[in-house]
Design an enzyme around this catalytic site. Structure first.
Site, PDB file in Angstrom:
ATOM      1  N   CYS A 208     106.387  49.912  44.004  1.00 23.37           N
ATOM      2  CA  CYS A 208     106.597  51.447  44.116  1.00 23.37           C
ATOM      3  C   CYS A 208     105.562  52.113  43.109  1.00 23.37           C
ATOM      4  CB  CYS A 208     107.918  51.502  43.879  1.00 23.37           C
ATOM      5  SG  CYS A 208     108.282  53.435  44.153  1.00 23.37           S
ATOM      6  N   CYS A 211     108.381  54.204  40.792  1.00 23.60           N
ATOM      7  CA  CYS A 211     109.302  53.626  39.915  1.00 23.60           C
ATOM      8  C   CYS A 211     109.284  52.113  39.518  1.00 23.60           C
ATOM      9  CB  CYS A 211     110.783  53.567  40.468  1.00 23.60           C
ATOM     10  SG  CYS A 211     111.258  52.261  41.797  1.00 23.60           S
ATOM     11  N   CYS A 230     110.712  52.164  49.237  1.00 28.63           N
ATOM     12  CA  CYS A 230     111.248  51.736  48.007  1.00 28.63           C
ATOM     13  C   CYS A 230     112.795  51.553  48.253  1.00 28.63           C
ATOM     14  CB  CYS A 230     110.686  52.474  46.756  1.00 28.63           C
ATOM     15  SG  CYS A 230     111.360  52.048  45.083  1.00 28.63           S
ATOM     16  N   ASP A 361      81.048  40.640  39.279  1.00 27.96           N
ATOM     17  CA  ASP A 361      82.060  39.737  39.492  1.00 27.96           C
ATOM     18  C   ASP A 361      82.568  39.465  40.790  1.00 27.96           C
ATOM     19  OD1 ASP A 361      84.652  38.378  39.352  1.00 27.96           O
ATOM     20  OD2 ASP A 361      85.634  39.925  38.309  1.00 27.96           O
TER      21      ASP A 361
END
Length: 448
Positions: A208, A211, A230, A361
């Protein structure tokens, strides 16, 4: 126009004439670089010649296609558009796109995510379309939260810009969450139904944005795109302002309906996969906000011919060759979905470079689901580019034996021994795309 701006514009236009008119070279960046060196506020100065404003298209994958379809749709309504069609999406490329003419109705601008902080403060677009966010060029861009913070800061510097964001992408909604705090208005688009597609092996954005709890999904379209929520807070896929329904994705193309403000519009295209549904949906949303009707938008798609290496088709010695860009795990996985939708025996050429604009990379190739190709009947796999050996090793671990041909000419030579009815798919990252395209244009015929 001030004297300094006039001098900068003149120098930029002279540079464009020299490159394009005399040397016959690409002039998508250097004219803007020259002009910006003389007037650092050039983008802001040139934005005043836009009668209706600007639309910026941003995101990890699909910017060029979405931007160019949008520009074509607005142009189909007899409006003058300035656009960086070649994909030069940093400040110099934007300045180059704005140089021509004394006035225009719109600027339709593709913007690199990290360059938005250099583009939005001066351009002050009416709308910014945010397509998606994925890990890409980690050695340049860093992790996604840095990219999100950059885009949010750019939006804060242009307070009247409306963010048109992918509501199915929790990472885009993370940007929207930040942007709303600075007063940005947000509209969303997305797919409003379960397409019953398999989930990617290495998903993005598991947590999320508010949170940190692990997100739950009712369904996914691909990668992290889908109907998410969520379990610990109210962060979730929002009510969509532009919602795609009745989605059909085949090897021949895509079609879907768009529901917006109680109206339903049908969109179809002879190219793409699920990711193209999002690209076309985003372009439709922005075009609608710019006053383009659904009929005009569909007409622009029907006439659209990119010729920019994105899903471009060629015929070489009687064989179909399909060229496309694939520069990160999500882009590659969506290309693999297109390959698997083609049930014919086929040859595949994967070319990966590690030049500056690709990123040094390339460890991301281990997050590509090459395993999905294992067991494909009569599959011929060839690896190319400066990191051909690395790709060959990755393919070996996926259970696929692959040969090496550094350049696309070698792949064409190897494919020549196969029956003519077997297509050759050529997937490349950034710096490998244009050489491959140039070779295919030289030895074949574009079938688009």
């Amino acid at each position: 126009m001030s004297l300094s701006t006039a001098i900068a514009v003149g120098a930029g236009r002279l540079t464009h004439w020299g490159l394009h008119g005399v040397l016959r070279r690409n002039a998508s960046q250097l004219p803007g670089r020259v002009a910006l060196a003389l007037d650092r506020n050039l983008i802001a100065d040139l934005s005043h010649k836009l009668g209706r404003g600007a639309i910026v298209v941003c995101g990890t994958n699909g910017k060029t296609t979405t931007n160019n379809v949008l520009a074509a749709a607005i142009e189909s309504c007899h409006q003058r558009v300035l656009c960086n069609r070649a994909g030069a999406n940093m400040a110099a490329g934007v300045a180059s796109a704005l140089l021509p003419g004394s006035s225009a109705d719109w600027a339709v601008i593709e913007a690199d995510e990290l360059s938005t902080v250099h583009i939005l403060p001066g351009l002050r677009p009416r709308y910014m379309v945010l397509l998606n966010l994925f890990r890409d060029q980690l050695d340049r861009a860093g992790e996604i939260d840095h990219v999100q913070d950059t885009i949010a800061a750019a939006l804060a510097s242009s307070p009247n810009t409306v963010l048109v964001a992918n509501g199915d992408d929790p990472l885009c909604m993370g940007v929207a969450l930040r942007a709303r705090k600075s007063g940005t208005r947000v509209l969303t688009f997305g797919i409003g139904e379960d397409l019953d597609l398999p989930a990617d092996r290495v998903p993005e954005a598991r947590f999320c944005q508010a949170c940190g709890a692990e997100l739950e999904y009712e369904y996914r379209a691909y990668a992290q795109m889908g109907k998410f929520s969520c379990p610990k807070c109210d962060f979730c896929r929002p009510q969509l302002d532009f919602c795609a329904t009745g989605v059909r994705v085949t090897r021949e193309g895509v079609e879907f309906d768009v529901v917006h403000d109680g109206k339903r519009s049908h969109i179809s295209a002879g190219f793409g996969g699920v990711y193209m549904v999002y690209n076309l949906l985003a372009a439709f949303a922005a075009a609608s906000l710019a006053g383009v009707g659904a009929g005009s938008f569909q007409g622009a798609i029907d006439d659209y011919n990119p010729r920019n290496g994105r899903l471009q088709h060629f015929v070489v010695d009687g064989r179909e060759v399909i060229l496309n860009l694939a520069k990160n795990p999500t882009g590659f996985n969506q290309n693999l979905s297109l390959l698997l939708a083609d049930e014919r025996p086929k040859a595949l050429y994967f070319a990966i470079n590690d030049n500056f604009n690709d990123g040094k990379d390339i460890s991301w190739i281990w997050d590509v689901d090459f395993e999905r190709l294992a067991g494909q009947a009569e599959l011929t796999a060839i690896c190319g580019g400066t990191r051909a050996g690395d790709v060959q090793v990755r393919m070996k671990y996926a259970g696929i034996e692959a040969d090496v041909a550094p350049l696309v000419e070698g792949a064409l030579a190897q494919a020549a021994s196969l029956p003519k009815d077997r297509p050759l798919y050529v997937l490349t990252n950034y710096s490998a795309l244009w050489p491959a395209k140039a070779t295919l244009e030289r030895v074949g015929v574009s079938n688009d």
